[in-house]
Enzyme design. Structure first.
Site, mmCIF file in Angstrom:
data_model
loop_
_atom_site.group_PDB
_atom_site.id
_atom_site.type_symbol
_atom_site.label_atom_id
_atom_site.label_comp_id
_atom_site.label_asym_id
_atom_site.label_seq_id
_atom_site.Cartn_x
_atom_site.Cartn_y
_atom_site.Cartn_z
ATOM 1 N N LYS A 216 -36.490 -44.587 -122.978
ATOM 2 C CA LYS A 216 -35.145 -45.161 -123.029
ATOM 3 C C LYS A 216 -34.760 -45.606 -124.435
ATOM 4 C CE LYS A 216 -32.147 -48.220 -120.462
ATOM 5 N NZ LYS A 216 -31.937 -48.955 -119.217
ATOM 6 N N MET B 51 -44.062 -16.717 -90.755
ATOM 7 C CA MET B 51 -45.193 -16.123 -91.449
ATOM 8 C C MET B 51 -46.501 -16.803 -91.065
ATOM 9 S SD MET B 51 -46.216 -13.728 -93.240
ATOM 10 C CE MET B 51 -45.102 -12.904 -94.366
ATOM 11 N N PHE C 161 -41.331 -50.719 -114.215
ATOM 12 C CA PHE C 161 -40.501 -50.246 -113.125
ATOM 13 C C PHE C 161 -40.085 -48.784 -113.372
ATOM 14 C CE2 PHE C 161 -36.204 -49.737 -111.205
ATOM 15 C CZ PHE C 161 -36.634 -49.718 -109.886
ATOM 16 N N GLN C 162 -40.288 -47.955 -112.397
ATOM 17 C CA GLN C 162 -39.971 -46.522 -112.454
ATOM 18 C C GLN C 162 -40.690 -45.804 -113.592
ATOM 19 O OE1 GLN C 162 -35.658 -46.027 -112.021
ATOM 20 N NE2 GLN C 162 -36.023 -45.923 -109.809
ATOM 21 N N GLU D 134 -33.718 -34.092 -106.901
ATOM 22 C CA GLU D 134 -34.119 -33.485 -108.175
ATOM 23 C C GLU D 134 -34.889 -32.177 -108.000
ATOM 24 O OE1 GLU D 134 -34.390 -36.688 -107.462
ATOM 25 O OE2 GLU D 134 -33.598 -37.905 -109.093
HETATM 26 C C1 TPP Z 1 -43.328 -25.852 -99.458
HETATM 27 C C2 TPP Z 1 -44.147 -24.960 -98.580
HETATM 28 N N1 TPP Z 1 -44.812 -25.454 -97.528
HETATM 29 C C3 TPP Z 1 -45.541 -24.656 -96.741
HETATM 30 C C4 TPP Z 1 -45.634 -23.320 -96.991
HETATM 31 C C5 TPP Z 1 -46.492 -22.409 -96.118
HETATM 32 N N2 TPP Z 1 -45.657 -21.382 -95.469
HETATM 33 C C6 TPP Z 1 -45.567 -20.124 -95.962
HETATM 34 S S1 TPP Z 1 -44.526 -19.172 -95.085
HETATM 35 C C7 TPP Z 1 -44.209 -20.406 -94.015
HETATM 36 C C8 TPP Z 1 -43.292 -20.205 -92.843
HETATM 37 C C9 TPP Z 1 -41.885 -20.050 -93.247
HETATM 38 O O1 TPP Z 1 -41.097 -20.146 -92.081
HETATM 39 P P1 TPP Z 1 -39.558 -19.855 -92.145
HETATM 40 O O2 TPP Z 1 -38.935 -20.585 -93.259
HETATM 41 O O3 TPP Z 1 -38.971 -20.138 -90.801
HETATM 42 O O4 TPP Z 1 -39.463 -18.300 -92.481
HETATM 43 P P2 TPP Z 1 -40.039 -17.040 -91.654
HETATM 44 O O5 TPP Z 1 -41.446 -16.824 -92.061
HETATM 45 O O6 TPP Z 1 -39.919 -17.382 -90.213
HETATM 46 O O7 TPP Z 1 -39.175 -15.917 -92.061
HETATM 47 C C10 TPP Z 1 -44.927 -21.553 -94.341
HETATM 48 C C11 TPP Z 1 -44.897 -22.828 -93.580
HETATM 49 C C12 TPP Z 1 -44.936 -22.837 -98.122
HETATM 50 N N3 TPP Z 1 -44.995 -21.565 -98.489
HETATM 51 N N4 TPP Z 1 -44.184 -23.669 -98.883
#
Ligand code: TPP
Lengths: 571, 172
Positions: free
Chosen positions: A166, A475, A116-117, A54
């Site tokens: 429902k 990042m 439930f749910q 979802e």
């Molecule tokens: C759902 C979620 N969890 C954690 C983060 C924290 N976060 C921001 S950028 C990043 C790294 C992303 O890595 P990748 O997808 O390999 O892309 P890159 O930065 O290497 O281009 C993370 C873990 C986030 N933004 N969203």
């Protein structure tokens, strides 16, 4: 005129969707929504896309809405079905995306019994929705759906949740569709205050160093043509937020690219030095402003926004104008007494551009994301619909892809939701037929909603899925290198990353991978030519690449980091 | 600075929750909040006492206005207004002080609403400052339990120009 007949809640549901011109619903069935799905079996005026999770449905609805400007619709069951939509709802709230999420709910008499749910989805989503409704009387169903669509799409758009017990879906009532419904407490203001607009025009005309700071509001109100016309008429420099990119073509000489944390050097210098800053549909987000005290500190600030709460929230402004940016821009253009004299200002801006252009070094012969994105921008002539995920690649897309059109970069700006791109691109593909649709993710984010590749295959959507694989949560790795003592704690995905090509092939998706610079063009051209279904392309790039320039979180422009201080860190 | 904000809200499911959630989600101060019926069917009045500098109060008012169920928001602080609060205060008493307590009650124009040989319950109504004063005087005697209603407030009558204009609907 309204005619009356006996209908079930499920019938009314579809009748209402028809009246809202809904052409597509992203959903997943379950116990609480069985009756709706029973009816859906025989419905042909809309398409239902069966997602695989979802969360995917909400991002698809967002992608569809962001790309088309229409309302995205989600239909899920109660409990876990509903809670799985939460991230997408929060994402839509942050980026003002019009979606309506219909959640099944346990029968009214069981609400509160830990049935439930059962999950209190209204309570859970209260702070992340523009509004929400629990339908407690089947007679209220039709007007509620009408209100939900109106609220989602009007004013500053946003997500609306409609919770459907429902028994409301199953029970019958005399159905009367009334064209008008009433909402006392909701009156979006579209027309900006004329005197304020005239005053703004005078100030802009007298400015020596004006700057237009353009956000997502310009895109979603379809004001890009008005913005471009205004900027060209008066030769005004335009800097854009992540959500504002495409408001003016990236190749236009007036385009300054993006501002903020990973914005261009010249954009941030211009913000720092401008004497009049005109914010159009932007909200002074902290990723844009850095330290607020030093943001455009010398500038007279004009702020145009449809949402009064955006004004004076993060930065106190001198001249607020609450209204639809499209209307305000038209008024502003006709109210301008003269053109500002800003040749000196342009000279300065151009000097900054020369001083610190966007650069990367590939002299070691190893592939970089920057190069791939430059090539993609060239090959598609800036006309593709790029759906980005979150991370380094996202910032590099903002820097290196030259967006020609509005609504051609979709990404998760406010919430920064990894896993957004893949489903959002699929959603967009159902609404946009005249553009190449390219989903670009990092190796981390790609794995967050990878299950929706199956939805892409099932519906033969012509999305090109590109994975920029740097073997890291890039990042986060960048912040660890710069600010956390180079402790690369749990960001190395390299050894555990799957073989992305095999994943694609297992699903019947034509897939390729390369780490060679000279294969980039051929492979990109290959996937750009596949239009009868999804394709996948993995680029293995340098692990330690960084995104520069960078203004550290909460810092000022003077803290901007332009390049790696210690090049030896490059392995 | 403290601000008293009065709002008219739809008498709908969740309207109160939405206001309360907004305060916690945005980190605004909430000193008291009351809700009750009004002269208009389907409309309730909430009175909120909050505090903050001008920028924060500006945001509070705008954020309240932004809620769909909120029909009208008035910051009464700058207006001439009537503010009232009601307190029920139960004091444990020793022999000999009952007369003193009754005197205090009279001074604050309170009512004795319950009494037995150990404790006395006073009902005191008035502007919040008056309640605070009464509480301070009663504290040394030993307050056993106290309930305060929170502030309710209205603009003074002559300031109400178009009393029902805000209740017009948007047609959709
Ligand atoms: C759902 C979620 N969890 C954690 C983060 C924290 N976060 C921001 S950028 C990043 C790294 C992303 O890595 P990748 O997808 O390999 O892309 P890159 O930065 O290497 O281009 C993370 C873990 C986030 N933004 N969203």
């Amino acid at each position: 005129m309204a005619k009356s007949k006996k209908l079930t809640g499920a019938d009314i549901f579809f009748e209402s969707l028809k009246r809202e011109n809904v052409e597509i619903v992203f959903g997943y069935p379950g116990g609480a929504t069985l009756k709706i799905y029973e009816k859906l079996y025989d419905i042909d005026f809309l398409k239902h896309i069966l997602v695989r999770h979802e969360q995917g449905a909400t991002h698809m609805a967002e992608g569809y809405a962001k790309a088309t400007g229409k309302v995205g619709v989600v239909l899920v069951t109660s409990g876990p079905g509903a809670t799985n939509t939460v991230t997408g709802i929060a994402d839509a709230y942050m980026d003002s995306v019009p979606i309506v999420v219909f959640t099944g709910q346990v029968p009214t008499h069981l609400i509160g019994n830990d049935a439930f749910q059962e999950a209190d989805i209204i309570g859970i989503t209260r702070p992340i929705t523009k509004h929400s409704f629990l339908v407690r009387d089947v007679n209220e169903l039709a007007p509620t759906i009408r209100k939900a669509f109106y609220i989602a799409a009007s004013g500053r758009p946003g997500p609306v949740v409609v919770d459907l017990p429902k028994d409301m879906i199953n029970s019958e009532c005399d159905y009367e569709f009334s064209e008008t419904i009433f909402i006392r407490g909701y009156k979006p203001n579209y027309n900006g205050h004329l005197n304020q607009i005239r005053k703004a025009a005078k100030i802009i005309a007298g400015a020596k160093k004006p700057l237009l700071y353009v956000g997502g509001g310009v895109i979603m109100s379809d004001s890009a043509p008005e913005l471009t016309a205004f900027a060209r008429e008066y030769n005004l420099p335009v800097t854009m937020t992540l959500l504002g990119l495409g408001a003016i073509p990236g190749t236009d000489k007036l385009s300054m690219g993006m501002l903020g944390m990973h914005g261009t050097y010249w954009s941030n210098q211009a913000v720092n030095n401008c004497d009049v800053l005109v914010s159009l549909g932007a909200r002074f987000d902290d990723r844009v402003t850095g330290k607020v005290e030093t943001f455009a500190a010398k500038a007279y600030k004009i702020h145009v926004d449809i949402d009064p709460t955006a004004i004076d929230k993060n930065v106190l402004v001198d001249l607020p104008i609450v209204g639809d940016v499209k209307k305000v821009l038209e008024e502003l253009k006709s109210a301008m007494p003269a053109a500002p004299q800003i040749d000196d200002w342009w000279e300065k801006i151009n000097a900054w551009k020369e001083e610190c252009p966007l650069e990367y070094d590939m002299s070691d012969g190893r592939l970089r994301a920057q190069y791939i994105l430059e090539r993609l921008s060239d090959l598609t002539e800036g006309n593709a619909l790029i759906v980005s995920d979150v991370g380094q690649h996202q910032m590099l897309i903002a820097q290196y892809y030259k967006f020609n059109n509005p609504r051609s970069l979709l990404n998760s700006g406010g919430l920064g939701t990894m896993g957004f791109s893949l489903p959002a691109a699929i959603g967009a593909s159902f609404g946009v037929k005249d553009k190449q649709i390219i989903s670009i993710s990092g190796d981390g984010g790609f794995q967050m909603n990878m299950q929706e590749l199956i939805t892409a295959v099932a519906n033969k959507v012509p999305v090109k899925f590109i994975v920029i694989n740097n073997s890291f949560l890039g990042m986060v790795r960048q912040w660890q290198e710069l600010f956390h003592a180079e402790k690369y704690s749990f960001t190395d995905l390299g050894s555990s990353n799957p073989d992305f090509v095999k994943i694609g092939e297992a699903l019947g998706i034509p897939s390729w991978s390369t780490d060679k610079i000279d294969e980039v063009d051929t492979l990109l051209e290959k996937v750009l030519d596949i239009n009868d279904g999804p394709s996948l392309l993995e680029f293995k790039v340098v692990k330690e690449e960084m995104v520069f320039p960078m203004v550290p979180s909460g810092g000022s422009i003077s803290d901007m980091i332009l390049e790696r201080l210690n090049p030896k860190r490059m392995v | 600075m403290k601000h008293t904000i009065s709002l008219l809200v739809e008498n709908s499911f969740g309207a109160f929750d939405r206001v309360a959630t907004m305060f916690s989600a945005k980190g605004f101060n909430l000193h008291s909040i009351t809700i009750g019926e009004t002269e208009i069917r389907d409309i309730s009045r909430m009175t909120i006492v909050t505090s903050g500098d001008d920028q924060i109060i500006g945001q509070v008012v705008k954020q309240l206005n932004r809620l769909i169920d909120t029909v009208k928001v008035y910051d009464l602080t700058k207006n001439d207004r009537t503010e009232r609060e009601l307190a029920l205060i139960t004091v444990l008493y020793q022999k000999g002080v009952l007369e003193e307590l009754k005197n205090i009650n009279d001074i604050f124009r309170g009512k004795v609403v319950d009494i037995n040989n150990k404790s006395i319950t006073l009902e005191i109504t008035g502007p919040p400052a008056k309640i605070n004063a009464a509480v301070n005087v009663l504290l040394p005697y030993g307050i056993k339990e106290m309930a305060r209603s929170g502030t309710v407030a209205l603009r003074r009558g002559e300031q109400i120009k178009q009393p029902k204009k805000e209740l017009e609907s948007t047609k959709v």
